[in-house]
Design a protein around this motif. Structure first.
Motif: not given
Length: 326
Positions: A95-96, A57-71, A73-77, A102-106
């Motif tokens: 971005s919001r 579950l921890r690694f699955s959450l980390s993998f799912s959040c990684h793509a959303i976080k990158n997206h 960051y790219s939107l903010e830039a 991301l918050l709902r996923l966590k």
């Protein structure tokens, strides 16, 4: 001459104390491995039923959040380079929206992860404590221990979370006061060094507090106070064990981040190999299993450390009573 001789004796006593604690740390690590080998069945059941799903579950959450976080960051830039205010506002709204998802996923992952973590902690600590005292511990005993003691670790983990939040806020404020994120300046290096030492100390204290809340009739900040008192007498050993597991977690986290980055980029560690997909899958499975083993081992080592501290406390009280009697 006598003063110099006394100073040399004091230095030798300090060196002997540090070396004895270092040797005792290695003994605790070795004893925990011996407990594993002698109680393979119960620890394998705990690992399979609780820790392995928790690690997944921890690694699955980390993998799912990684793509959303990158997206995000790219939107903010991208919002900073927007030509018009309307375009910038539209990008920031997207971005919001991604931040909320991301918050709902966590929040979605939190209940099962916390439940498995609590059950894993209670069962592993009780199993290790029974093994230290040569008592038989079965799966039925593990279930019974969860039913009897889950409230105390629950309260202690909430207090632990409060302490860690206060530490992180204090660390961020101190880093902001220095005004430099690099380690090239003396104030920033000092804040980083003090923060690292404090974090290792907190890990030792809070780890013992969790074990205390499982094995004793204490909970919350009372368990934290007892854990702090135990670490004070064995500070070098407690710091060493905390640093050891922090290093293991850091290395596994670094490996997982590298693996996710390679997967996101369409690459792999094993470039040029026709088995890249298979090897990538095996790397993920290996990291998940290693993380689970590290979790179980950390609980067992902390329990053995707790037993050593309690044994030392009892022997110290007996020596004090003997001196008083004489």
């Amino acid at each position: 001459m006598s003063e110099r001789h006394d100073d040399d004796d004091d230095e030798n006593n300090i060196d002997n104390a540090f070396s004895s604690q270092e040797n005792n740390c290695l003994t605790i690590l070795l004893n925990s491995l011996v407990l594993f080998s002698r109680n393979k069945r119960i620890f394998s059941l705990i690992f399979t039923l609780t820790v392995l799903p928790l690690s997944f579950l921890r690694f699955s959450l980390s993998f799912s959040c990684h793509a959303i976080k990158n997206h995000i960051y790219s939107l903010e830039a991208l919002a900073g380079y927007a030509l018009t205010r309307f375009e910038s506002q539209h990008v920031r709204e997207e971005s919001r929206a991604n931040a909320l998802s991301l918050l709902r996923l966590k929040f979605l992952y939190f209940p099962p992860s916390y439940l498995l973590s609590l059950v894993a902690a209670i069962t592993t600590v009780n199993s290790a404590h029974s093994a230290v005292h040569n008592r038989r511990f079965t799966l039925q005993s593990a279930i019974a221990s969860v039913k009897l003691t889950w409230k105390r670790p629950l309260v202690t983990t909430i207090c632990t979370y409060v302490v860690l939040v206060l530490y992180s806020q204090l660390f961020f404020v101190s880093a902001a006061v220095t005004g430099n994120n690099s380690l090239s300046t003396v104030p920033t290096l000092f804040v980083w060094a003090v923060g690292s030492v404090l974090r290792v100390h907190l890990m030792a204290v809070l780890g013992l507090a969790l074990v205390v809340s499982v094995l004793e009739d204490r909970f919350g900040f009372d368990a934290v106070r007892v854990g702090s008192g135990m670490v004070e007498g064995r500070m070098v050993c407690g710091w060493f064990l905390s640093f050891w597991f922090a290093l293991m977690s850091g290395l596994m986290g670094w490996g997982w981040e590298k693996l996710m980055a390679a997967m996101m980029d369409g690459e792999d560690f094993w470039k040029g190999n026709k088995w890249t997909v298979v090897m990538g899958s095996w790397e993920k499975v290996g990291l998940i299993c290693l993380h689970g083993i590290e979790v179980v081992w950390s609980y067992v080592v902390t329990t053995v450390f707790y037993c050593e501290c309690r044994k030392r406390h009892v022997s110290t009280n007996e020596n004090d009573s003997n001196v008083f009697t004489v």
